[in-house]
Scaffold this motif. Structure first.
Motif, PDB file in Angstrom:
ATOM      1  N   UNK A  10      31.443   3.624  19.430  1.00 46.91           N
ATOM      2  CA  UNK A  10      30.033   3.485  19.797  1.00 46.91           C
ATOM      3  C   UNK A  10      29.349   4.844  19.901  1.00 46.91           C
ATOM      4  N   UNK A  14      26.291   6.420  17.591  1.00 42.56           N
ATOM      5  CA  UNK A  14      24.987   6.936  18.071  1.00 42.56           C
ATOM      6  C   UNK A  14      24.758   8.330  17.516  1.00 42.56           C
ATOM      7  N   UNK A  17      23.810   8.364  13.964  1.00 43.06           N
ATOM      8  CA  UNK A  17      22.465   7.831  13.730  1.00 43.06           C
ATOM      9  C   UNK A  17      21.387   8.877  13.996  1.00 43.06           C
ATOM     10  N   UNK A  18      21.735   9.892  14.787  1.00 42.52           N
ATOM     11  CA  UNK A  18      20.718  10.910  15.097  1.00 42.52           C
ATOM     12  C   UNK A  18      20.644  11.991  14.019  1.00 42.52           C
ATOM     13  N   UNK A 294      20.920  12.539  26.299  1.00 40.34           N
ATOM     14  CA  UNK A 294      21.593  11.332  25.805  1.00 40.34           C
ATOM     15  C   UNK A 294      23.068  11.327  26.200  1.00 40.34           C
TER      16      UNK A 294
END
Lengths: 396, 232
Positions: A10, A14, A17-18, A294
């Protein structure tokens, strides 16, 4: 444990994806690593190509005989009697009772290079009648063989590609002599393709070499008879010789140059890798810095430091491997099969060869890229793991 | 408010000292605080009074320099980082001033995040997240990304994320600090409803006296010490 892997998957997802938000820096890193891989593969493909050419020049059942103490044909000399003693030794293949041995000499001539126009050294080899059976990979692709006793030469395809004026049918003026170019030959990609061949006796006369030769090339009855042949020659008190398999001879001939090219290749690649490493470090430090809130949020929710570290490493690794793969592929497209010629330091003559981008080289480039990625991601990853959660949660 | 008067949060003699070079900064000093199950506690005080530091200690995001912090009878001040992370995942719901949503995930995925740390299946995670979004009134915005939501809506998603694991305590750090009056009121009403209707224990740090009026009890901090309380 499955929970831990879920966390890793996970958090890594993330992180990946950035990438789009940081595409400039990520692209710069990938291009940097691509450059390293391309140069690495490019330079080492020269060494691989040269080594490949020299290796395919030799056969295990062919022996080359030089004078004892000589480190190449240039420094070796035999008279006719000695070459006959060598040819009569046991262990050689024979055709109709005649030993398959070619007493040879060569002179270096100057021919204008096709690319630069300046003179380059090209070997003109005088060979005996058995030369074509000893070197069974020599094939005429145009014209015919030279006739013994006449000023005729045949030209290797490598020499024909790199030197001007070597087309079949043309005449070649060397000093006071004029030669007819009567044929074009291949030699299985070996270094003989960089040579011009003529009858040994004609060459001896043209260059006032009397009855001297420089080497004898002999085909063995089988690779196993090498030792019998060698022992017979070294035990003969009339001869002072060095006997090598042709494969070993060319391996030794190519060693210095390939070692030099590889040395340069590794040095340039290492310097560039250092630059790319700093690029990767910078990108990943920036990635961690821009995602610090984040990362802190994930940690606050209960995600462990391990998955965060791995996510940074995976991103760095993927970006570097992608860059490396592109660079290696570009090197393959640009360099594989690219033909060049260089000076063989042992014979002081040009050897034409093609760059070879081998699977091993591509794999090494990917390993190098992975190394850059891992090292470039390691310190930023550790920094990400040490993000002070409470303070970083309030970063804006 | 819950009738359960069991002490849920028990902070005893807590000091929190930060070092800046050779200088020691005593952010919390000998602080005692008890919060009962089902309370909605507001922590107020000027900037630098130690409110957020206290909240971080209760939430296991930080450890005290001295003293003890027990939640539901379990001491958490001695847990290591890994144990604290696992403990937070089980017991704490966090609501932040700036929402702290992951911009690359839509509302549904953001709410599902803490559930990745549980053994729930993907389908169960989806169902739980949908239920939490329903509670905060954003059932229909589940596919919206944070940038497509207003501040108030983002904070609702943040609250949905905080309650989706059904935590022991909800810790809210200035939950209305970044919102206009109307959105702030809606968030406070939502927190109040969670407290009254679902019995959630809530500890909220706030500067805003208006916000503190929604709480069942307010405590004031100044210079790291508890000043006074105004029990409801």
């Amino acid at each position: 444990m499955s929970n831990w892997f879920t966390q890793v998957a996970a958090v890594t997802a993330f992180s990946l994806r950035t990438i789009a938000q940081r595409r400039g820096a990520v692209l710069a890193t990938a291009v940097g690593v691509a450059g390293v891989a391309m140069v690495f593969v490019g330079v080492l493909s020269i060494a691989a190509g040269f080594r490949g050419t020299m290796r395919s020049s030799g056969a295990p059942d062919v022996a080359i005989i030089l004078r004892s103490g000589a480190d190449g044909e240039m420094t070796s000399v035999f008279d006719r009697t000695e070459t006959q003693l060598i040819a009569d030794a046991p262990g050689l293949a024979r055709t109709g009772g005649t030993p398959q041995a070619s007493a040879e000499l060569f002179v270096i001539i100057n021919l204008p290079s096709k690319t630069t126009g300046s003179d380059a050294n090209v070997p003109l080899r005088g060979v005996g009648p058995a030369a074509f059976t000893v070197r069974d990979n020599v094939k005429l692709v145009a014209g015919r063989r030279f006739e013994p006793g006449r000023n005729e030469v045949i030209v290797g395809v490598g020499a024909s590609r790199s030197s001007a004026g070597l087309e079949v049918g043309r005449k070649l003026r060397l000093g006071t002599n004029e030669w007819d170019i009567v044929g074009l030959f291949t030699a299985g990609g070996g270094s003989a393709e960089s040579e011009l061949w003529t009858d040994a006796t004609v060459l001896q006369n043209a260059y006032q070499r009397g009855s001297s030769f420089q080497s004898v090339l002999a085909r063995l009855a089988s690779p196993e008879t090498f030792q019998i042949f060698k022992d017979a020659l070294t035990a003969n008190p009339q001869l002072k010789v060095k006997v090598q398999r042709q494969t070993e001879f060319y391996e030794a001939q190519s060693g210095a140059l390939t070692g030099f090219i590889e040395g340069i290749g590794f040095f340039i690649a290492a310097m560039m890798a250092l630059g790319a490493l700093f690029g990767a470090l910078n990108t990943m430090y920036t990635a961690v810095a821009t995602r610090v809130r984040e990362i802190a949020t994930l940690r606050a929710l209960g995600f462990g430091a391990g998955p965060v570290v791995i996510s940074v490493l995976v991103e760095s690794l993927l970006v570097s491997i992608a860059g490396g793969a592109v660079g290696a592929a570009a090197a393959y497209v640009a360099f594989d099969g690219f033909t060049a010629s260089t000076l063989n330091w042992q014979s002081f003559s040009q050897v034409a060869f093609a760059f070879r981008v081998t699977p091993a080289l591509l794999l090494q480039a990917i390993f190098l890229s992975s190394f850059i990625g891992l090292l470039g991601g390691l310190f930023p990853a550790l920094r990400a793991a040490k993000v002070p959660i409470a303070a970083a949660l309030r970063e804006t | 408010m819950s009738n359960n008067h069991e002490v849920l949060v028990d902070v005893q003699g807590v000091d929190r000292v930060f070092r800046r070079g050779s200088e020691e900064i005593h952010v919390l000093q000998k602080l005692d605080l008890q919060v009962r199950q089902g309370e909605f506690l507001a922590l107020m005080g000027p900037s630098g009074s130690g409110k957020s530091t206290l909240l971080n200690l209760i939430g296991g995001l930080d450890r005290p320099s001295n003293g003890s912090v027990a939640i539901g009878g379990e001491r958490i001040d001695g847990l290591n980082d890994r144990q604290l992370a696992a403990w937070r995942a089980r017991h704490i719901g966090l609501v932040f001033q700036f929402y702290n949503l992951l911009p690359v995930l839509n509302a549904q995925r953001n709410v599902e995040l803490p559930l990745l740390l549980t053994s729930l299946s993907a389908t169960q995670r989806r169902e739980h997240a949908a239920a939490a979004l329903d509670i905060v009134g954003l059932k229909d915005r589940n596919t919206s990304f944070p940038t497509q939501l207003s501040g108030g809506e983002q904070q609702r998603v943040g609250i949905a994320r905080a309650i989706v694991t059904d935590p022991t305590i909800l810790l809210c750090d200035e939950p209305t600090g970044d919102l206009d009056q109307k959105s702030g009121d809606e968030i406070l009403s939502l927190l109040q409803a969670l407290n009254r209707e679902q019995g959630k224990t809530i500890i909220m740090v706030t500067h805003d006296p208006h916000a503190s009026h929604r709480a069942s009890r307010t405590v004031y901090l100044n210079k790291g010490r508890l000043l006074a309380e105004n029990p409801e």
